[in-house]
Design a protein around this motif. Structure first.
Motif, PDB file in Angstrom:
ATOM      1  N   PHE A 108      25.715  60.393  57.499  1.00  0.00           N
ATOM      2  CA  PHE A 108      25.636  59.087  56.841  1.00  0.00           C
ATOM      3  C   PHE A 108      24.310  58.919  56.093  1.00  0.00           C
ATOM      4  N   ASP A 109      23.226  59.403  56.677  1.00  0.00           N
ATOM      5  CA  ASP A 109      21.938  59.293  55.989  1.00  0.00           C
ATOM      6  C   ASP A 109      21.960  60.074  54.680  1.00  0.00           C
ATOM      7  N   GLN A 110      22.509  61.287  54.700  1.00  0.00           N
ATOM      8  CA  GLN A 110      22.618  62.056  53.464  1.00  0.00           C
ATOM      9  C   GLN A 110      23.465  61.326  52.422  1.00  0.00           C
ATOM     10  N   ILE A 111      24.573  60.729  52.887  1.00  0.00           N
ATOM     11  CA  ILE A 111      25.493  60.072  51.949  1.00  0.00           C
ATOM     12  C   ILE A 111      24.859  58.855  51.288  1.00  0.00           C
ATOM     13  N   VAL A 112      24.243  57.984  52.080  1.00  0.00           N
ATOM     14  CA  VAL A 112      23.718  56.738  51.509  1.00  0.00           C
ATOM     15  C   VAL A 112      22.328  56.899  50.901  1.00  0.00           C
TER      16      VAL A 112
ATOM     17  N   TYR B  32      31.567  52.797  53.135  1.00  0.00           N
ATOM     18  CA  TYR B  32      31.278  53.534  51.908  1.00  0.00           C
ATOM     19  C   TYR B  32      31.520  52.667  50.667  1.00  0.00           C
ATOM     20  N   ALA B  33      32.484  51.757  50.743  1.00  0.00           N
ATOM     21  CA  ALA B  33      32.729  50.841  49.627  1.00  0.00           C
ATOM     22  C   ALA B  33      31.538  49.913  49.417  1.00  0.00           C
TER      23      ALA B  33
ATOM     24  N   ILE C  87      51.291  45.798  45.830  1.00  0.00           N
ATOM     25  CA  ILE C  87      50.266  46.460  45.026  1.00  0.00           C
ATOM     26  C   ILE C  87      49.548  47.480  45.899  1.00  0.00           C
ATOM     27  N   ASP C  88      49.633  48.743  45.515  1.00  0.00           N
ATOM     28  CA  ASP C  88      48.908  49.826  46.185  1.00  0.00           C
ATOM     29  C   ASP C  88      47.584  50.003  45.448  1.00  0.00           C
ATOM     30  N   LEU C  89      46.482  49.725  46.111  1.00  0.00           N
ATOM     31  CA  LEU C  89      45.176  49.713  45.451  1.00  0.00           C
ATOM     32  C   LEU C  89      44.722  51.108  45.027  1.00  0.00           C
ATOM     33  N   ARG C  90      45.006  52.119  45.824  1.00  0.00           N
ATOM     34  CA  ARG C  90      44.657  53.523  45.574  1.00  0.00           C
ATOM     35  C   ARG C  90      43.153  53.786  45.585  1.00  0.00           C
ATOM     36  N   THR C  91      42.380  52.896  45.010  1.00  0.00           N
ATOM     37  CA  THR C  91      40.918  53.004  45.015  1.00  0.00           C
ATOM     38  C   THR C  91      40.349  51.704  45.568  1.00  0.00           C
ATOM     39  N   ILE C  92      39.466  51.807  46.551  1.00  0.00           N
ATOM     40  CA  ILE C  92      38.884  50.569  47.084  1.00  0.00           C
ATOM     41  C   ILE C  92      37.464  50.334  46.571  1.00  0.00           C
ATOM     42  N   SER C  93      36.908  51.336  45.903  1.00  0.00           N
ATOM     43  CA  SER C  93      35.649  51.135  45.178  1.00  0.00           C
ATOM     44  C   SER C  93      35.621  52.105  44.004  1.00  0.00           C
TER      45      SER C  93
ATOM     46  N   GLU D 166      28.461  50.781  49.512  1.00  0.00           N
ATOM     47  CA  GLU D 166      27.300  51.500  48.995  1.00  0.00           C
ATOM     48  C   GLU D 166      27.420  51.737  47.493  1.00  0.00           C
ATOM     49  N   ALA D 167      26.531  51.122  46.714  1.00  0.00           N
ATOM     50  CA  ALA D 167      26.513  51.347  45.275  1.00  0.00           C
ATOM     51  C   ALA D 167      26.260  52.826  44.987  1.00  0.00           C
ATOM     52  N   GLY D 168      26.981  53.360  44.009  1.00  0.00           N
ATOM     53  CA  GLY D 168      26.836  54.759  43.657  1.00  0.00           C
ATOM     54  C   GLY D 168      27.948  55.642  44.161  1.00  0.00           C
ATOM     55  N   LEU D 169      28.774  55.112  45.065  1.00  0.00           N
ATOM     56  CA  LEU D 169      29.910  55.865  45.588  1.00  0.00           C
ATOM     57  C   LEU D 169      31.215  55.267  45.086  1.00  0.00           C
ATOM     58  N   LYS D 170      32.160  56.119  44.742  1.00  0.00           N
ATOM     59  CA  LYS D 170      33.547  55.699  44.551  1.00  0.00           C
ATOM     60  C   LYS D 170      34.305  56.053  45.828  1.00  0.00           C
ATOM     61  N   VAL D 171      35.293  55.241  46.180  1.00  0.00           N
ATOM     62  CA  VAL D 171      36.058  55.474  47.401  1.00  0.00           C
ATOM     63  C   VAL D 171      37.542  55.439  47.068  1.00  0.00           C
ATOM     64  N   VAL D 172      38.218  56.551  47.307  1.00  0.00           N
ATOM     65  CA  VAL D 172      39.615  56.730  46.923  1.00  0.00           C
ATOM     66  C   VAL D 172      40.457  56.976  48.168  1.00  0.00           C
ATOM     67  N   ILE D 173      41.621  56.311  48.243  1.00  0.00           N
ATOM     68  CA  ILE D 173      42.536  56.497  49.374  1.00  0.00           C
ATOM     69  C   ILE D 173      43.965  56.552  48.837  1.00  0.00           C
ATOM     70  N   PRO D 174      44.532  57.744  48.682  1.00  0.00           N
ATOM     71  CA  PRO D 174      45.892  57.858  48.142  1.00  0.00           C
ATOM     72  C   PRO D 174      46.954  57.563  49.193  1.00  0.00           C
ATOM     73  N   SER D 175      48.183  57.341  48.728  1.00  0.00           N
ATOM     74  CA  SER D 175      49.280  57.077  49.665  1.00  0.00           C
ATOM     75  C   SER D 175      50.530  57.892  49.363  1.00  0.00           C
ATOM     76  N   THR D 176      50.523  58.660  48.276  1.00  0.00           N
ATOM     77  CA  THR D 176      51.672  59.494  47.928  1.00  0.00           C
ATOM     78  C   THR D 176      51.176  60.884  47.529  1.00  0.00           C
ATOM     79  N   PRO D 177      52.034  61.903  47.657  1.00  0.00           N
ATOM     80  CA  PRO D 177      51.632  63.243  47.207  1.00  0.00           C
ATOM     81  C   PRO D 177      51.261  63.280  45.730  1.00  0.00           C
ATOM     82  N   HIS D 178      52.034  62.594  44.885  1.00  0.00           N
ATOM     83  CA  HIS D 178      51.739  62.585  43.451  1.00  0.00           C
ATOM     84  C   HIS D 178      50.352  62.029  43.180  1.00  0.00           C
ATOM     85  N   ASP D 179      50.037  60.885  43.754  1.00  0.00           N
ATOM     86  CA  ASP D 179      48.732  60.277  43.524  1.00  0.00           C
ATOM     87  C   ASP D 179      47.616  61.114  44.135  1.00  0.00           C
TER      88      ASP D 179
END
Length: 331
Positions: A97-101, A143-144, A240-246, A146-159
């Motif tokens: 976590f320290d490395q990430i933030v 993680y959402a 609505i599937d957000l797919r990205t939370i940040s 923390e400025a500087g990070l994008k956070v992605v959470i898919p829900s389908t194989p295609h996405d």
């Protein structure tokens, strides 16, 4: 987004592997690294076959040291490579976590743009697989925030494949959380060719007029199940599937809420300080005059993630989601 007539029927975890293979084939700077990702193919076999295809220099088995994995990846990214470190479980990310933030998220800003940090930290996350502690948390809000990070959470194989390719090509760091509950729960059509799904854009899984239901990750499936059951009872849900939370797709959230005037947010994370709370705030700030009922949050509970006997009670299911939707519709 490019398309092709040739598709394959993949599980979500196979789509992860396909996305990695696609980008590693196209760009020799893409490096996969982590605990057991090489010869063993990863704890969930998401990297199976990559070591045989690309060798030791690009598929690197690391020591069991998450801080070292991410810290090494920062150096790689700063000097031109595109590392994709895997954390075996999202609950194991805390030593890093320290490395990430302190470094991953801040490298571009700290260096005033001299360095960027093009890396993707992948991790299976969430509950439902009967794992012991530190294997089932849903801490995406860390993680959402923390400025500087994008956070992605898919829900389908295609996405999953399209978002992973977008994440690897992004010049900035991405936390890519893979809902392991649905790693092999179903299959979906995935183009064989490369394609991308934009980061930061939600998708409407079901059009509706009575209530907007916002969700992401593994919760998309029980949410859709609840919506289809309620349709037979005369309640028309928009899912609505957000797919990205940040970054969150604020436009999609506001547009849907203005259409229906009611909102339910479904996530498996604890209720307090969750992404559901942020969506509720967005609705209040941007579309208050359209509101017909209080926003309902259907979520996990503010307790440590439980072991096997209570796991099914902790996770939102279709019945609990239906109850939350009806409470909002009948207000």
């Amino acid at each position: 987004m490019s398309t092709t007539s040739q598709t394959q029927n993949l599980t979500l975890v196979q789509a992860v592997r396909d996305g990695l293979y696609t980008e590693m084939s196209a760009d020799e700077d893409v490096i996969v690294m982590g605990e057991d990702v090489g010869k063993n193919g990863g704890v969930f076999r998401a990297t199976e076959g990559l070591w045989e295809e690309f060798g030791d220099d690009r598929v690197i088995d690391t020591p069991l040291a998450e801080s070292g994995i991410v810290g090494t990846a920062v150096g790689m990214a700063a000097y031109g490579l595109k590392p994709v470190p895997e954390m075996q479980f999202s609950g194991f990310m805390y030593p890093a976590f320290d490395q990430i933030v302190s470094h991953v998220a801040r490298l571009r800003n700290r260096s005033r743009g001299r360095f960027t940090c093009p890396m993707v930290i992948r991790a299976p996350y969430g509950g439902g697989i009967r794992a012991p502690e530190h294997h089932s948390e849903s801490k995406e809000a860390f993680y959402a925030h923390e400025a500087g990070l994008k956070v992605v959470i898919p829900s389908t194989p295609h996405d999953t494949k399209g978002l992973l390719i977008s994440a690897i090509r992004d010049p900035d760091p991405v936390i890519f959380l893979e809902p392991k509950l649905i790693y092999r729960a179903f299959r979906g059509d995935v183009p064989e060719a490369e394609y991308t799904v934009p980061i930061g854009e939600a998708v409407t899984r079901r059009e509706g007029s009575d209530v907007s239901v916002f969700t992401y990750g593994a919760m998309s499936r029980p949410t859709m199940e609840a919506a289809e059951e309620l349709a037979e009872e005369g309640v028309d849900c928009e899912v609505i599937d957000l797919r990205t939370i940040s970054p969150l797709d604020r436009d999609a959230i506001i547009s849907s809420f203005k259409k229906t005037g009611r909102a339910v947010v479904v996530n498996e994370a604890p209720k307090t300080g969750s992404i559901a709370a942020e969506i509720t705030a967005i609705v209040q700030e941007e579309a208050l005059l359209y509101q017909e009922a209080p926003v309902k949050r259907v979520s996990g509970f503010d307790v440590p993630y439980p072991l096997y006997a209570l796991e099914d009670y902790y996770l939102p299911n279709a019945a609990r989601i239906k109850e939350g939707i009806m409470e909002t519709v009948e207000f």
